[in-house]
Write a protein that holds these residues in place. Sequence first.
Motif, PDB file in Angstrom:
ATOM      1  N   ASN A 147      67.102 -77.908 -10.005  1.00 33.38           N
ATOM      2  CA  ASN A 147      66.254 -79.093  -9.982  1.00 33.38           C
ATOM      3  C   ASN A 147      65.323 -79.142  -8.776  1.00 33.38           C
ATOM      4  N   ASN A 148      65.437 -78.156  -7.898  1.00 37.86           N
ATOM      5  CA  ASN A 148      64.525 -78.057  -6.758  1.00 37.86           C
ATOM      6  C   ASN A 148      63.559 -76.881  -6.903  1.00 37.86           C
ATOM      7  N   MET A 149      63.638 -76.209  -8.030  1.00 37.18           N
ATOM      8  CA  MET A 149      62.839 -75.014  -8.267  1.00 37.18           C
ATOM      9  C   MET A 149      61.865 -75.280  -9.419  1.00 37.18           C
ATOM     10  N   ASP A 150      60.626 -74.791  -9.290  1.00 37.86           N
ATOM     11  CA  ASP A 150      59.684 -74.982 -10.393  1.00 37.86           C
ATOM     12  C   ASP A 150      59.804 -73.827 -11.384  1.00 37.86           C
ATOM     13  N   SER A 151      59.064 -73.930 -12.465  1.00 39.16           N
ATOM     14  CA  SER A 151      59.196 -72.975 -13.563  1.00 39.16           C
ATOM     15  C   SER A 151      58.767 -71.560 -13.159  1.00 39.16           C
ATOM     16  N   VAL A 152      57.754 -71.445 -12.302  1.00 40.48           N
ATOM     17  CA  VAL A 152      57.306 -70.113 -11.876  1.00 40.48           C
ATOM     18  C   VAL A 152      58.359 -69.455 -10.995  1.00 40.48           C
ATOM     19  N   GLN A 153      58.965 -70.217 -10.104  1.00 39.45           N
ATOM     20  CA  GLN A 153      60.036 -69.675  -9.258  1.00 39.45           C
ATOM     21  C   GLN A 153      61.216 -69.204 -10.105  1.00 39.45           C
ATOM     22  N   ALA A 154      61.484 -69.930 -11.198  1.00 41.94           N
ATOM     23  CA  ALA A 154      62.576 -69.526 -12.081  1.00 41.94           C
ATOM     24  C   ALA A 154      62.257 -68.214 -12.788  1.00 41.94           C
ATOM     25  N   GLN A 155      60.997 -68.012 -13.126  1.00 39.76           N
ATOM     26  CA  GLN A 155      60.591 -66.726 -13.695  1.00 39.76           C
ATOM     27  C   GLN A 155      60.845 -65.609 -12.680  1.00 39.76           C
ATOM     28  N   ASP A 156      60.493 -65.885 -11.433  1.00 39.01           N
ATOM     29  CA  ASP A 156      60.685 -64.882 -10.380  1.00 39.01           C
ATOM     30  C   ASP A 156      62.165 -64.542 -10.199  1.00 39.01           C
ATOM     31  N   TYR A 157      63.040 -65.519 -10.366  1.00 40.48           N
ATOM     32  CA  TYR A 157      64.475 -65.273 -10.270  1.00 40.48           C
ATOM     33  C   TYR A 157      64.895 -64.191 -11.250  1.00 40.48           C
ATOM     34  N   LEU A 158      64.395 -64.296 -12.469  1.00 45.22           N
ATOM     35  CA  LEU A 158      64.727 -63.293 -13.482  1.00 45.22           C
ATOM     36  C   LEU A 158      64.112 -61.946 -13.108  1.00 45.22           C
ATOM     37  N   ILE A 159      62.839 -61.949 -12.774  1.00 43.26           N
ATOM     38  CA  ILE A 159      62.126 -60.711 -12.464  1.00 43.26           C
ATOM     39  C   ILE A 159      62.776 -59.977 -11.290  1.00 43.26           C
ATOM     40  N   GLN A 160      63.250 -60.741 -10.325  1.00 43.33           N
ATOM     41  CA  GLN A 160      63.842 -60.153  -9.125  1.00 43.33           C
ATOM     42  C   GLN A 160      65.315 -59.783  -9.301  1.00 43.33           C
ATOM     43  N   GLY A 161      65.851 -59.980 -10.496  1.00 45.14           N
ATOM     44  CA  GLY A 161      67.233 -59.594 -10.758  1.00 45.14           C
ATOM     45  C   GLY A 161      68.268 -60.582 -10.273  1.00 45.14           C
ATOM     46  N   LYS A 162      67.871 -61.836 -10.044  1.00 44.72           N
ATOM     47  CA  LYS A 162      68.807 -62.838  -9.554  1.00 44.72           C
ATOM     48  C   LYS A 162      69.492 -63.614 -10.679  1.00 44.72           C
ATOM     49  N   ALA A 163      69.099 -63.370 -11.912  1.00 50.94           N
ATOM     50  CA  ALA A 163      69.706 -64.036 -13.060  1.00 50.94           C
ATOM     51  C   ALA A 163      69.590 -63.127 -14.277  1.00 50.94           C
ATOM     52  N   ALA A 164      70.426 -63.390 -15.265  1.00 53.24           N
ATOM     53  CA  ALA A 164      70.447 -62.546 -16.459  1.00 53.24           C
ATOM     54  C   ALA A 164      69.464 -63.000 -17.522  1.00 53.24           C
ATOM     55  N   MET A 165      69.161 -64.309 -17.552  1.00 55.36           N
ATOM     56  CA  MET A 165      68.298 -64.860 -18.604  1.00 55.36           C
ATOM     57  C   MET A 165      67.361 -65.917 -18.037  1.00 55.36           C
ATOM     58  N   HIS A 166      66.290 -66.146 -18.765  1.00 62.72           N
ATOM     59  CA  HIS A 166      65.369 -67.237 -18.471  1.00 62.72           C
ATOM     60  C   HIS A 166      64.780 -67.695 -19.797  1.00 62.72           C
ATOM     61  N   ILE A 167      64.779 -69.000 -20.033  1.00 61.44           N
ATOM     62  CA  ILE A 167      64.250 -69.548 -21.287  1.00 61.44           C
ATOM     63  C   ILE A 167      62.945 -70.255 -20.993  1.00 61.44           C
ATOM     64  N   SER A 168      61.874 -69.780 -21.596  1.00 64.35           N
ATOM     65  CA  SER A 168      60.552 -70.345 -21.331  1.00 64.35           C
ATOM     66  C   SER A 168      59.618 -70.005 -22.481  1.00 64.35           C
ATOM     67  N   SER A 169      58.328 -70.125 -22.235  1.00 58.32           N
ATOM     68  CA  SER A 169      57.344 -69.940 -23.300  1.00 58.32           C
ATOM     69  C   SER A 169      56.957 -68.475 -23.481  1.00 58.32           C
ATOM     70  N   ALA A 170      56.342 -68.193 -24.604  1.00 55.33           N
ATOM     71  CA  ALA A 170      55.849 -66.841 -24.872  1.00 55.33           C
ATOM     72  C   ALA A 170      54.782 -66.435 -23.862  1.00 55.33           C
ATOM     73  N   THR A 171      54.114 -67.417 -23.283  1.00 50.80           N
ATOM     74  CA  THR A 171      53.048 -67.136 -22.327  1.00 50.80           C
ATOM     75  C   THR A 171      53.536 -66.328 -21.130  1.00 50.80           C
ATOM     76  N   VAL A 172      54.740 -66.627 -20.642  1.00 50.31           N
ATOM     77  CA  VAL A 172      55.191 -65.978 -19.410  1.00 50.31           C
ATOM     78  C   VAL A 172      55.612 -64.529 -19.641  1.00 50.31           C
ATOM     79  N   ASP A 173      55.566 -64.067 -20.891  1.00 53.93           N
ATOM     80  CA  ASP A 173      55.820 -62.648 -21.149  1.00 53.93           C
ATOM     81  C   ASP A 173      54.819 -61.790 -20.388  1.00 53.93           C
ATOM     82  N   GLY A 174      53.642 -62.365 -20.119  1.00 53.98           N
ATOM     83  CA  GLY A 174      52.642 -61.647 -19.341  1.00 53.98           C
ATOM     84  C   GLY A 174      53.163 -61.256 -17.966  1.00 53.98           C
TER      85      GLY A 174
END
Length: 441
Positions: free
Chosen positions: A271-298
């Motif tokens: 709740n202190n992290m925005d959606s872009v930071q959550a994407q980075d968590y996945l990209i950086q290997g800090k989480a196994a999954m991220h649920i978001s829009s098709a747009t962020v596949d880019g």
Amino acid sequence: MVELKKKNWTRLTFATVMATVMVVVAACGNQKDSGTENGGNQGNNASQETITLTMMHPWTSPNVDNEVYKARIASFEAEFPHIKIQQDGVAAAQYKTKLFTLATANNLADINVTWPGADLDPLVKGNLLMPLNDYMDNWNGLVLEDALVGYSADGNQLAIPTKRNFVDIIYYNKEYLSQVGYDEFPSTYEDFIDMIKKLKEAGITPISLGNKEKWPLQSSYMSIIGQRFAGADFFNKVMAGEAELTDPQFVKAIAVIEELTQLEAFNVDANNMDSVQAQDYLIQGKAAMHISSATVDGRIRTTNEEGDKFGIALFPSVPDGLGDPKMASGVSQFGISIKSGLDEKKQAAAIEFMKYFVSEELYTDLAKAGILVPANVEMGDDISPYLKEMYELTSHGSSPVFDAVINTQAAKEFENGLQAITVGRSTPEKVAQDAQALIER
């Protein structure tokens, strides 16, 4: 365009010169495609009156589609130097609130990015958007008809959508899932929960969530979880008074957020992290999954050198669910609209912008960047295989997005309630009751 010869120029009176110039300007303004290089157009427009159009949009985050949109605006200004686009970029989480606040005061920007359905209704009721019916030849045959429907009312086309988005894509780290025994994404909710428990046991954060902006749980999660439990037409039934958010099937859907919270499936700072930071968590290997829009596949795959590490999936089937587990939750987004009541010069300039901006070139650029588009465009060999995979995943029908159907006030209350669940301050029943009360009010 015929150039006046110098010897004839001296014989013309001042009034005749001005009349001729106005004819030339009108002819240039009516051209759909100048067919000239930027330099040539600048020469033709050098003596024209500068017109400034205000434009409000939510393209502030570093998503690849936002960069395409802003590049297209810059290209327009280079091509038409006498028309300036004064941009007001508003973060996505605050955009709709500002849009409706300005609408209430009848103070919209000249050009606005809009959403279909419930979000368009207040603008329609206030007669705040200019009908585009007389200019649809520019988009007929290019834009898919089903994508236009959400932006039409009372026989008027009020905006042209620029992308098709599915809000509920599950991006997952293939290696992490394989590590806990899942070489393929689970197809049932039971296995999904089992996988989350095993990821926790392995010391891996199961899901990266950035809910600081509050919309992710409402849009990316509950749009599709609600469909899985209550059916694809449930939200429309709610707004028609034929169902309620307090119905048992939908309360079960909300309870999924409670269960995931209790399993500590999300990162502790969700709740202190925005959606872009959550994407980075996945990209950086800090989480196994991220649920978001098709747009962020880019960001996650298309422009990521390690994009092959990640797979995509949809939310699994649920026990006794009424929805189709093959469906994604989608909407045509970023409709470009023109404010009604502009003076003649501004309206002409705004139409010129619309024709240039919402074009085959825009859709092609978006597709090349890995963005789904609501248009008939040639994909070509240079289209990302990730985009083709996304088209396949989302090709089995779509169900509505929560806040594209449920009115804004109720949707905001629902967002607050979902966030409260994640900190143990509310229950699925209460969240449903509070949002339903605002729908009935």
